[in-house]
Design a protein around this motif. Structure first.
Motif, short mmCIF file in Angstrom:
data_model
loop_
_atom_site.label_atom_id
_atom_site.label_comp_id
_atom_site.label_asym_id
_atom_site.label_seq_id
_atom_site.Cartn_x
_atom_site.Cartn_y
_atom_site.Cartn_z
N ILE A 173 69.95 -5.75 -24.21
CA ILE A 173 71.35 -5.42 -24.42
C ILE A 173 71.56 -5.28 -25.93
O ILE A 173 71.21 -6.17 -26.69
CB ILE A 173 72.25 -6.51 -23.84
CG1 ILE A 173 72.10 -6.55 -22.30
CG2 ILE A 173 73.70 -6.30 -24.23
CD1 ILE A 173 72.84 -7.68 -21.65
N ILE A 174 72.11 -4.15 -26.34
CA ILE A 174 72.28 -3.89 -27.77
C ILE A 174 73.72 -3.50 -28.05
O ILE A 174 74.46 -3.15 -27.15
CB ILE A 174 71.33 -2.78 -28.26
CG1 ILE A 174 71.61 -1.47 -27.51
CG2 ILE A 174 69.89 -3.19 -28.07
CD1 ILE A 174 70.80 -0.29 -28.03
N GLU A 175 74.08 -3.58 -29.34
CA GLU A 175 75.42 -3.15 -29.76
C GLU A 175 75.61 -1.69 -29.38
O GLU A 175 74.78 -0.85 -29.69
CB GLU A 175 75.59 -3.33 -31.26
CG GLU A 175 75.74 -4.78 -31.68
CD GLU A 175 76.09 -4.90 -33.14
OE1 GLU A 175 76.43 -3.88 -33.76
OE2 GLU A 175 76.01 -6.01 -33.67
N GLY A 176 76.72 -1.40 -28.72
CA GLY A 176 76.91 -0.06 -28.20
C GLY A 176 77.89 0.78 -28.98
O GLY A 176 78.63 0.29 -29.81
N GLN A 177 77.85 2.05 -28.70
CA GLN A 177 78.82 2.99 -29.22
C GLN A 177 78.92 4.13 -28.22
O GLN A 177 78.02 4.34 -27.42
CB GLN A 177 78.41 3.51 -30.59
CG GLN A 177 77.07 4.23 -30.59
CD GLN A 177 76.69 4.68 -31.99
OE1 GLN A 177 76.79 3.93 -32.92
NE2 GLN A 177 76.26 5.90 -32.11
N GLU A 178 80.02 4.86 -28.26
CA GLU A 178 80.25 5.89 -27.25
C GLU A 178 79.16 6.94 -27.23
O GLU A 178 78.78 7.44 -26.18
CB GLU A 178 81.62 6.54 -27.50
CG GLU A 178 82.78 5.63 -27.17
CD GLU A 178 84.11 6.34 -27.33
OE1 GLU A 178 84.10 7.56 -27.54
OE2 GLU A 178 85.15 5.66 -27.24
N SER A 179 78.63 7.30 -28.40
CA SER A 179 77.62 8.36 -28.45
C SER A 179 76.34 7.97 -27.71
O SER A 179 75.63 8.84 -27.21
CB SER A 179 77.29 8.71 -29.90
OG SER A 179 76.83 7.57 -30.60
N LEU A 180 76.04 6.66 -27.62
CA LEU A 180 74.84 6.23 -26.89
C LEU A 180 74.96 6.54 -25.41
O LEU A 180 73.95 6.72 -24.73
CB LEU A 180 74.62 4.73 -27.08
CG LEU A 180 73.80 4.30 -28.28
CD1 LEU A 180 73.64 2.79 -28.29
CD2 LEU A 180 72.43 4.96 -28.29
N LEU A 181 76.18 6.61 -24.90
CA LEU A 181 76.37 6.89 -23.48
C LEU A 181 75.99 8.32 -23.15
O LEU A 181 75.81 8.67 -21.97
CB LEU A 181 77.82 6.61 -23.08
CG LEU A 181 78.28 5.16 -23.29
CD1 LEU A 181 79.75 5.02 -22.94
CD2 LEU A 181 77.44 4.20 -22.46
N ASP A 182 75.87 9.18 -24.16
CA ASP A 182 75.44 10.57 -23.94
C ASP A 182 73.94 10.73 -24.09
O ASP A 182 73.40 11.80 -23.85
CB ASP A 182 76.15 11.51 -24.93
CG ASP A 182 77.66 11.53 -24.70
OD1 ASP A 182 78.07 11.44 -23.53
OD2 ASP A 182 78.40 11.62 -25.68
N PHE A 183 73.26 9.67 -24.55
CA PHE A 183 71.81 9.72 -24.77
C PHE A 183 71.10 9.53 -23.42
O PHE A 183 71.31 8.55 -22.72
CB PHE A 183 71.41 8.60 -25.73
CG PHE A 183 69.94 8.53 -26.03
CD1 PHE A 183 69.37 9.37 -26.96
CD2 PHE A 183 69.13 7.61 -25.38
CE1 PHE A 183 68.03 9.30 -27.25
CE2 PHE A 183 67.78 7.53 -25.65
CZ PHE A 183 67.22 8.38 -26.59
N LYS A 184 70.24 10.48 -23.04
CA LYS A 184 69.61 10.44 -21.72
C LYS A 184 68.16 10.92 -21.78
O LYS A 184 67.79 11.74 -22.62
CB LYS A 184 70.38 11.33 -20.73
CG LYS A 184 71.78 10.82 -20.40
CD LYS A 184 72.51 11.76 -19.45
CE LYS A 184 73.86 11.20 -19.03
NZ LYS A 184 74.76 10.97 -20.15
N LYS A 185 67.38 10.36 -20.86
CA LYS A 185 66.03 10.89 -20.62
C LYS A 185 66.17 12.04 -19.63
O LYS A 185 66.90 11.92 -18.63
CB LYS A 185 65.11 9.82 -20.05
CG LYS A 185 63.67 10.30 -19.86
CD LYS A 185 62.71 9.15 -19.61
CE LYS A 185 62.86 8.57 -18.24
NZ LYS A 185 61.80 7.57 -17.94
N ILE A 186 65.49 13.15 -19.89
CA ILE A 186 65.69 14.35 -19.08
C ILE A 186 64.36 14.91 -18.59
O ILE A 186 63.29 14.58 -19.12
CB ILE A 186 66.45 15.44 -19.88
CG1 ILE A 186 65.64 15.82 -21.12
CG2 ILE A 186 67.84 14.98 -20.25
CD1 ILE A 186 66.23 16.97 -21.90
N GLU A 187 64.44 15.73 -17.58
CA GLU A 187 63.28 16.48 -17.10
C GLU A 187 63.31 17.87 -17.74
O GLU A 187 64.38 18.46 -17.92
CB GLU A 187 63.33 16.61 -15.57
CG GLU A 187 63.29 15.28 -14.82
CD GLU A 187 61.96 14.57 -14.98
OE1 GLU A 187 60.94 15.27 -15.19
OE2 GLU A 187 61.94 13.33 -14.89
#
Length: 288
Positions: A216-230
């Motif tokens: 669990i790390i300090e969050g920010q809104e931009s991290l919610l857009d960070f994704k692993k993709i195919e």
């Protein structure tokens, strides 16, 4: 008047930040947190620093002779990045020279460090940045005047005891409601990796760091857009000749992400996609 002053250096770096904060490192700079700024330092180090930038890092992170720079960054007290964050977000308009030189590296301001800025006789403080600064100062002055006028009017009127009692009651209700909300509905100010994306979680009572699996790390809104993709041979890998996909090799295979940063599980720095990686891994996987 010589424009190569510390104030001009400060303004030029802020103007540079305003230009690049939505660029390649937007996930670190657009809504910066102390933890994300430290992660960006690690990533820039892994990508390679000039001798001058290594000197800037050594001073900021207080690296002693013989110590490993990367380890010093990882072990650095993340709370000391608050001054950097406050400068970038505009909460503070000034910061100390070591922090300012570090920020110059983070935003890739070419005339760094301050000594180089002086030597070049820099005159590159942007007009737009100065105009914004003037407008902000005028706005603050107007707000102060309005606040003063409102307080003069309020003090001229003698409020009735009933009005005071009602006001105190309303304030008490607001404070009480806030306490209940914090107790039973705590804010989700941290994030945790879940398979291929970050999810908001409650920080309180949780260990923050990179030591555990899916920490669990300090969050920010931009991290919610960070994704692993195919990805496939039809994926758009570049825009305006710049990579828009990043990758990391795990157990001989490549994993792909939609933004730069650190691998959420291994902590490795993600690398920008290249034609070589596309040919060797993406196209080969599609043939199977």
């Amino acid at each position: 008047m010589n424009s190569s002053t510390y104030e001009n250096y400060t303004e030029a770096i802020k103007a540079q930040y305003d230009e690049v904060k939505e660029g390649m490192y937007a996930s670190f700079l657009l809504q910066p947190t102390p933890a994300q700024l430290r992660n960006l330092c690690v990533m820039l180090l892994d990508h390679g620093l000039s001798k001058a930038d290594e000197g800037i890092f050594t001073l900021f992170f207080q690296v002693k002779e013989g110590e490993n720079l990367r380890r010093s960054i990882e072990n650095f007290d993340v709370e000391k990045f608050k001054a950097v964050k406050n400068f970038l977000t505009g909460k503070n308009t000034k910061t100390n020279p070591n922090s300012l030189n570090l920020i110059a590296v983070l935003v890739n301001f070419n005339s760094r460090p301050f000594s180089k800025f002086i030597q070049q006789g820099a005159t590159v403080v942007k007009k737009t940045a100065m105009e914004v600064s003037i407008q902000e100062e005028e706005s603050r002055e107007i707000i102060k005047q309005e606040y003063f006028q409102e307080n003069v009017i309020l003090h001229q009127k003698k409020p009735k005891a009933r009005s005071i009692a009602i006001g105190v009651g309303v304030i008490g209700l607001i404070v009480g409601s806030f306490g209940i909300k914090k107790e039973y509905f705590p804010d989700k100010e941290c994030v945790q990796w879940n398979k291929d994306h970050y999810e908001e979680v409650v920080c309180e009572g949780s260990k923050i760091g990179f030591a555990d699996v899916n920490p669990i790390i300090e969050g920010q809104e931009s991290l919610l857009d960070f994704k692993k993709i195919e990805v496939s041979d039809t994926t758009t890998f570049f825009k305006n000749k710049q990579p828009v996909i990043w990758y990391c090799k795990q157990d001989g295979k490549c994993e792909y992400f939609n933004a730069p940063g650190l691998h959420p599980e291994s902590g490795k720095t993600l690398k920008p996609i290249s034609k070589y990686i596309i040919k060797k891994y993406v196209l080969q996987e599609n043939k199977k």
